[in-house]
Design an enzyme around this catalytic site. Structure first.
Site, short mmCIF file in Angstrom:
data_model
loop_
_atom_site.label_atom_id
_atom_site.label_comp_id
_atom_site.label_asym_id
_atom_site.label_seq_id
_atom_site.Cartn_x
_atom_site.Cartn_y
_atom_site.Cartn_z
N LYS A 125 27.90 37.89 52.95
CA LYS A 125 28.46 36.93 53.97
C LYS A 125 28.23 36.93 55.78
CE LYS A 125 33.02 37.07 51.70
NZ LYS A 125 32.47 35.95 50.48
N PHE A 144 38.27 42.63 45.17
CA PHE A 144 37.61 41.49 45.14
C PHE A 144 36.40 42.16 45.45
CE2 PHE A 144 35.67 37.92 45.92
CZ PHE A 144 36.04 36.82 44.88
N ASP A 179 32.09 48.49 49.63
CA ASP A 179 31.91 46.62 49.58
C ASP A 179 32.49 46.55 51.21
OD1 ASP A 179 32.52 44.66 49.55
OD2 ASP A 179 32.57 43.92 47.39
C1 PLP Z 1 34.88 41.97 49.24
C2 PLP Z 1 33.48 41.18 48.61
N1 PLP Z 1 32.79 41.22 47.47
C3 PLP Z 1 32.19 40.58 47.35
C4 PLP Z 1 32.19 38.86 47.31
C5 PLP Z 1 31.64 38.29 46.43
O1 PLP Z 1 30.46 37.52 47.36
P1 PLP Z 1 29.71 35.74 47.75
O2 PLP Z 1 30.63 35.47 46.82
O3 PLP Z 1 28.92 36.35 48.01
O4 PLP Z 1 29.39 36.61 45.81
C6 PLP Z 1 33.57 38.51 48.40
C7 PLP Z 1 33.46 37.46 48.23
O5 PLP Z 1 34.91 36.96 48.70
C8 PLP Z 1 33.69 39.29 49.27
O6 PLP Z 1 35.15 39.59 50.13
#
Ligand code: PLP
Length: 411
Positions: free
Chosen positions: A265, A151, A236
């Protein structure tokens, strides 16, 4: 001629009022039935005055809790000075934020963006540009290896390499250039890399997939592989980073340093969206003026809050809390096996708890938890995620696990 006065729409003040307006918002979420009116620390209060312990923390965006005084003070003082310049002009917090975050992460350069998905998109663009300009991959041929069940956000390029039908179906045509391999399998990763590969992109712990911790040594193996094959290692850490797992980064548990951190975040302190791509100059330096940007990325308010977040993390206090309280949390969670908990995963103050699907769905358990005054979120059928703010106390954490125990008993 009378001036046109815009209609003022009063805020919904009751749960019923919110229900009346629900159809005015796209139905792209299925929230639990609680309507939050205010919050402080680990606690939120709904429109009827009932309090709940927040054990989701906006998927780690609230690592420092709601309304952390240091973060609020930084935001307030910046609100009175300047909040937006666009990157057409410099402001007096941008380079300081980049330098301070870069120093914290041990990297030379930072590219500030807003949301997590934008940081991931930016990382992909930088890796491709690096592949063509530095590695010498033939034009249009760059490939990136990613993991199944990932994700990384919701943009069209990112969902192009999602393996979750709900996230992906009917959003094509999809962006090419990605190869998907099983998560946790370094040999499969090695087999997917060829001369056209510019990067590997993974989560060091897969959050949305159910807080999946890869087998010990996986991150080290991927690091070695990327170094050996001349491929960038993009990690990530948008949900796993910035203290959540008991270290600054989840990669630190294996002593691994990637070529690029993707952050988001908690970087915005739960106040503004702040994300960032963090790497050395030989990687981020490939971008030239005009090749990438964002009107709001690196804005003065974001940088002020981001600098205050970096300041909190520099103390190490939050990482230590996550480490210590995480031990308490996991020790108690494994004790729930007799009540139908079939697996517990995670690190620090982050847990994925699988409940026997014959007993209840994750959603049902989260609804029971809500009745008991605890906010948590399910994922993939029968998994519950816990990720409380790192400012939670021992007693509050115990109280949350007591509530989970009761929710599991109530059948
Ligand atoms: C591991 C990871 N990467 C990227 C994202 C995407 O972040 P955003 O919702 O701020 O676009 C999330 C969101 O939950 C995430 O958990």
């Amino acid at each position: 001629m009378s001036a046109r006065i815009p209609a003022v729409v009063p805020a919904a003040r009751s749960a019923a009022g919110v229900a009346d307006l629900r159809d005015r918002c796209a139905h792209n979420y299925h929230p639990l039935p609680v309507v939050v009116a205010s919050a402080n620390g680990c606690w939120v209060t709904d429109v009827s005055g009932r309090r709940y312990l927040d054990c989701l923390a906006a998927y780690s965006a609230l690592n420092f809790g709601h309304g952390h005084p240091v973060l609020l003070a930084a935001a307030r003082s910046q609100l009175d000075r300047v909040t937006l310049t666009s990157r057409a002009f410099d402001h007096d917090g941008l380079y300081e934020f980049c330098a301070e975050l870069g120093d914290l992460a041990g990297k030379q350069m930072v590219l500030p963006m807003n949301t997590g998905a934008e940081a991931v998109e930016t990382g992909i663009k930088v890796a491709r540009k690096w592949g063509y300009r530095v590695k010498g991959v033939p034009a249009g041929r760059a490939s990136i290896v990613v993991a199944a069940d990932n994700f990384h956000g919701r943009t069209t390029t990112i969902v192009s390499f999602s393996t979750d039908p709900t996230a992906r179906d009917d959003f094509g045509p999809y962006t090419p250039g990605f190869r998907i391999v099983p998560y946790g399998d370094a040999a499969a990763m090695a087999a997917a890399i060829d001369e056209s590969t510019v990067a590997v992109l993974i989560e060091p712990i897969q959050g949305e997939a159910g807080v999946l911790v890869p087998p010990e040594g996986y991150l080290r193996a991927v690091r070695e592989l990327c170094t050996r094959r001349g491929v960038l290692f993009l990690v990530d850490e948008i949900q796993s980073g910035l203290g959540r797992t008991g270290e600054l980064f989840a990669c630190d548990h294996e002593g691994v340093v990637p070529d690029m951190y993707l952050l988001g975040k908690a970087l915005g302190g739960g106040i503004v969206p702040v994300s960032a791509v963090v790497a050395d100059a030989d990687v981020l330096g490939v971008l030239r003026p005009g090749e990438h940007g964002s009107t709001f990325g690196g804005n003065p308010l974001a940088c002020a809050v981001g600098r205050a977040v970096v300041g909190l993390l520099r103390t190490g206090e939050y990482q230590a809390r996550a480490r210590e309280l995480g031990e308490q949390l996991h020790a108690r969670l494994v004790g729930l096996a007799p009540l139908g908990v079939i697996a517990v995963r995670g690190r620090g103050l982050w847990a994925g708890i699988d409940v026997d699907p014959r007993l209840a769905t994750g959603r049902q358990i989260c609804e029971r938890l809500l009745d008991l005054g605890v906010l948590a979120k399910d994922t993939h059928g029968s998994t519950i995620r816990l990720a409380p703010p790192l400012v939670i106390s021992e007693a509050e954490l115990d109280w949350a696990v007591d509530a989970l125990t009761e929710a599991l008993r109530a059948r």
